[in-house]
Motif scaffolding. Structure first.
Motif, mmCIF file in Angstrom:
data_model
loop_
_atom_site.group_PDB
_atom_site.id
_atom_site.type_symbol
_atom_site.label_atom_id
_atom_site.label_comp_id
_atom_site.label_asym_id
_atom_site.label_seq_id
_atom_site.Cartn_x
_atom_site.Cartn_y
_atom_site.Cartn_z
ATOM 1 N N VAL A 38 10.542 40.038 -18.023
ATOM 2 C CA VAL A 38 10.636 39.746 -16.588
ATOM 3 C C VAL A 38 12.085 39.853 -16.127
ATOM 4 O O VAL A 38 12.393 40.439 -15.079
ATOM 5 C CB VAL A 38 10.077 38.342 -16.285
ATOM 6 N N GLN A 39 12.992 39.306 -16.913
ATOM 7 C CA GLN A 39 14.416 39.362 -16.577
ATOM 8 C C GLN A 39 14.914 40.810 -16.554
ATOM 9 O O GLN A 39 15.686 41.197 -15.655
ATOM 10 C CB GLN A 39 15.217 38.531 -17.582
ATOM 11 N N PHE A 40 14.482 41.608 -17.523
ATOM 12 C CA PHE A 40 14.870 43.017 -17.580
ATOM 13 C C PHE A 40 14.419 43.765 -16.323
ATOM 14 O O PHE A 40 15.191 44.512 -15.705
ATOM 15 C CB PHE A 40 14.278 43.666 -18.834
ATOM 16 N N HIS A 41 13.168 43.576 -15.933
ATOM 17 C CA HIS A 41 12.667 44.285 -14.758
ATOM 18 C C HIS A 41 13.356 43.818 -13.479
ATOM 19 O O HIS A 41 13.583 44.629 -12.566
ATOM 20 C CB HIS A 41 11.147 44.125 -14.656
ATOM 21 N N ARG A 42 13.688 42.557 -13.421
ATOM 22 C CA ARG A 42 14.425 42.078 -12.251
ATOM 23 C C ARG A 42 15.811 42.727 -12.203
ATOM 24 O O ARG A 42 16.270 43.175 -11.143
ATOM 25 C CB ARG A 42 14.553 40.556 -12.279
ATOM 26 N N ARG A 48 8.983 52.978 -12.245
ATOM 27 C CA ARG A 48 9.291 51.543 -12.265
ATOM 28 C C ARG A 48 8.178 50.787 -11.542
ATOM 29 O O ARG A 48 8.279 50.496 -10.359
ATOM 30 C CB ARG A 48 10.635 51.266 -11.593
ATOM 31 N N PRO A 49 7.097 50.461 -12.233
ATOM 32 C CA PRO A 49 6.011 49.733 -11.570
ATOM 33 C C PRO A 49 6.464 48.342 -11.141
ATOM 34 O O PRO A 49 7.360 47.753 -11.733
ATOM 35 C CB PRO A 49 4.925 49.653 -12.649
ATOM 36 N N ASP A 50 5.857 47.849 -10.086
ATOM 37 C CA ASP A 50 6.159 46.504 -9.602
ATOM 38 C C ASP A 50 5.457 45.500 -10.514
ATOM 39 O O ASP A 50 4.239 45.351 -10.477
ATOM 40 C CB ASP A 50 5.661 46.348 -8.165
ATOM 41 N N ALA A 62 2.338 49.219 -1.320
ATOM 42 C CA ALA A 62 2.085 50.452 -2.071
ATOM 43 C C ALA A 62 3.420 51.065 -2.408
ATOM 44 O O ALA A 62 4.284 51.215 -1.553
ATOM 45 C CB ALA A 62 1.246 51.427 -1.242
ATOM 46 N N ALA A 63 3.612 51.401 -3.662
ATOM 47 C CA ALA A 63 4.856 52.046 -4.093
ATOM 48 C C ALA A 63 4.610 53.534 -4.209
ATOM 49 O O ALA A 63 3.630 53.958 -4.797
ATOM 50 C CB ALA A 63 5.308 51.477 -5.431
#
Length: 264
Positions: A198-202, A250-252, A262-263
């Motif tokens: 989670v931290q990485f994606h943030r 980079r999915p949400d 929608a991305a």
């Protein structure tokens, strides 16, 4: 940095869908390969092709903690359902303990999800595939442990992955050992491993979208310093913050906490 033109996803908040975090679609007009980032979630996917005579193939992924590459042919397409993190055990059952960084293909996938065994027939339309995947995922019940872990997962996302395991266990009303055991049986990862993703994606989102310096992004994401963030990106992405690949998907994976969008 925008998402590739061939990738689209619809994010669902927890109020909109119990089990589904996102329904996504991806297509590639040319042969090549794509880097897939780990997100600690499980997906049910059908891979097919623009050629209607190519039979679709069923894919089930375990919770990923490492990046990997997927090779594809011209015209390849994917339709997938990303499950909420606490739903991993619903999909993999007792095999979740060995599902980390694993991908089950075709016959192996059908063993896990026999309800979808007859789905991959030549000529099956995309809408039929999507509806069948969502209906299947929403139809599998969550365990009481899964509900408890779901609350902890939401807390982790609200804090951007910066919760200590001790504090999270206190909020959940259990010991750290028991919380890790519940995470293992529902998410398929330890609390620390999931929070690190989670931290990485943030951090990745901050670097790609916030427009500040790398040191600012590292601080905002909760890393000790820029070097710490660089090590995390090399571990989870295979790249460094100053050289993020173009066209990266980079999915949400915010847990639906940023609303439904929608991305593209």
């Amino acid at each position: 940095m925008r998402l590739p033109d061939g990738y689209q996803e619809r994010i669902f908040t927890p109020q909109q869908a119990r089990s589904v975090e996102a329904v996504w679609r991806h297509e590639e007009p040319q042969a090549g390969r794509s880097l897939i980032l780990p997100d600690g979630r499980c997906d049910v996917i059908v891979r097919y092709n623009a050629d209607p005579m190519v039979a679709p193939r069923l894919v089930v992924t375990g919770p990923a903690t490492q990046p990997y590459w997927v090779e594809f042919e011209a015209g390849d397409r994917w339709i997938g359902v990303r499950l909420r993190p606490e739903r991993g055990g619903v999909l993999w059952g007792d095999a979740l303990g060995t599902a980390k960084d694993q991908v089950a293909l075709e016959d192996g996938a059908e063993v896990l999800v026999p309800e979808l065994a007859g789905l991959c027939e030549v000529g099956t339309g995309e809408d039929v595939l999507r509806q069948a995947l969502v209906r299947f995922v929403e139809g599998r019940a969550l365990t009481p442990e899964g509900h408890r872990v779901g609350e902890s997962v939401r807390r982790i996302h609200m804090a951007g992955g910066r919760f200590s395991v001790t504090e999270l266990a206190a909020r959940a009303g259990c010991s750290t050992r028991h919380l890790n055991r519940m995470f293992g049986s529902t998410v398929g990862l330890s609390v620390k491993a999931y929070a690190s993703l989670v931290q990485f994606h943030r951090a990745l989102r901050l670097v790609c979208e916030a427009g500040g310096s790398l040191s600012d992004a590292a601080f905002e994401a909760g890393y000790a310093d820029q070097a710490h963030m660089t090590r995390a990106m090399r571990r989870f992405g295979g790249f460094v913050p100053s050289a993020i690949p173009e066209g990266l998907i980079r999915p949400d994976v915010s847990g639906g906490l940023w609303g439904n969008r929608a991305a593209r």
